[in-house]
Design an enzyme around this catalytic site. Structure first.
Site, PDB file in Angstrom:
ATOM      1  N   GLY A  53       4.896   1.928   2.552  1.00 21.91           N
ATOM      2  CA  GLY A  53       5.739   0.968   3.016  1.00 21.91           C
ATOM      3  C   GLY A  53       6.382   0.044   2.023  1.00 21.91           C
ATOM      4  CB  CYS A  54       7.391  -3.411   2.153  1.00 16.42           C
ATOM      5  SG  CYS A  54       8.068  -4.741   0.986  1.00 16.42           S
ATOM      6  CG  PHE A  55       8.404  -1.976  -3.652  1.00 16.78           C
ATOM      7  CD1 PHE A  55       8.999  -3.412  -3.137  1.00 16.78           C
ATOM      8  CD2 PHE A  55       9.508  -1.101  -4.153  1.00 16.78           C
ATOM      9  CE1 PHE A  55      10.458  -3.685  -3.475  1.00 16.78           C
ATOM     10  CE2 PHE A  55      10.811  -1.433  -4.347  1.00 16.78           C
ATOM     11  CZ  PHE A  55      11.205  -2.841  -3.901  1.00 16.78           C
ATOM     12  CD1 TRP A  56       8.687  -6.666  -3.025  1.00 19.87           C
ATOM     13  CD2 TRP A  56       8.691  -7.754  -0.958  1.00 19.87           C
ATOM     14  NE1 TRP A  56       9.879  -7.231  -2.926  1.00 19.87           N
ATOM     15  CE2 TRP A  56      10.022  -7.880  -1.775  1.00 19.87           C
ATOM     16  CE3 TRP A  56       8.752  -8.547   0.292  1.00 19.87           C
ATOM     17  CZ2 TRP A  56      11.255  -8.534  -1.351  1.00 19.87           C
ATOM     18  CZ3 TRP A  56      10.035  -9.053   0.647  1.00 19.87           C
ATOM     19  CH2 TRP A  56      11.301  -8.955  -0.465  1.00 19.87           C
ATOM     20  CB  CYS A  57       2.445  -4.444   1.468  1.00 23.16           C
ATOM     21  SG  CYS A  57       3.366  -5.255   2.633  1.00 23.16           S
TER      22      CYS A  57
END
Length: 177
Positions: A11-15
């Site tokens: 998913g989102c790489f920030w997570c």
């Protein structure tokens, strides 16, 4: 110290980045893009869904401290590997669940851990397992994003719960433990 590389999309790489920055034995975490045909894509291009890239994290880790198996076990518990091309409200192929293996040994371990984790989920795991492809570092403002913007809406409501879940489930794997 000889390090190894793992490249994971959940998913989102920030997570994903926020979690692995806290993992004992992980020496470097970088957000980026891989799996597409266009060289040096921008965030806007990847978000358009037209480049074929996934948002990923590239980890360097010390296998004497944490195994690739452990890296993967964390991966399968911090995102939903049963949803095709989405994580929560993030929808598109750039958010696919994917493991880019660096060697035949990593491929075998990825397939083994995925099979073992199948009983944890109520739906079939759809995580893609693919050979390493050209990797492109994301723009600097994406690096260490959660630490820099903890009160930003997405970080507070999406990233923080994943980090909290990781800390509870994998307390022994936290840096400083």
């Amino acid at each position: 110290m000889a390090t190894e590389i793992a490249v994971l999309g959940g998913g989102c790489f920030w997570c994903t980045e926020a979690v692995y920055l806290e993992v004992k034995g992980v020496t470097k975490v970088e957000s980026g893009y891989t799996g597409g045909a266009q060289p040096n894509p921008t965030y806007e291009q990847v978000c358009s869904g037209t480049t074929g890239h996934a948002e990923v994290v590239r980890l360097e880790f010390d296998p004497d401290v944490i195994s690739y198996r452990d890296i993967l076990e964390i991966f399968f518990t911090i995102h939903d590997p049963t949803t095709l091309n989405r994580q929560g409200n993030d929808v598109g192929t750039q958010y696919r669940s994917v493991i880019y293996y660096q060697s035949p040994e990593q491929e075998a371990m990825a397939r083994q851990v995925m099979a073992e984790m199948a009983h944890v989920w109520d739906a079939p795991i759809v995580t893609e397992i693919s050979p390493a492809q050209p990797y492109f570092k994301a723009e600097d403002y994406h690096q260490n994003y959660f630490a820099q913007h903890p009160l930003q809406g997405y970080c507070a409501f999406v990233v923080e719960p994943k980090v909290t879940k990781f800390r509870k489930m994998h307390a022994a794997r936290l840096k400083g433990q």
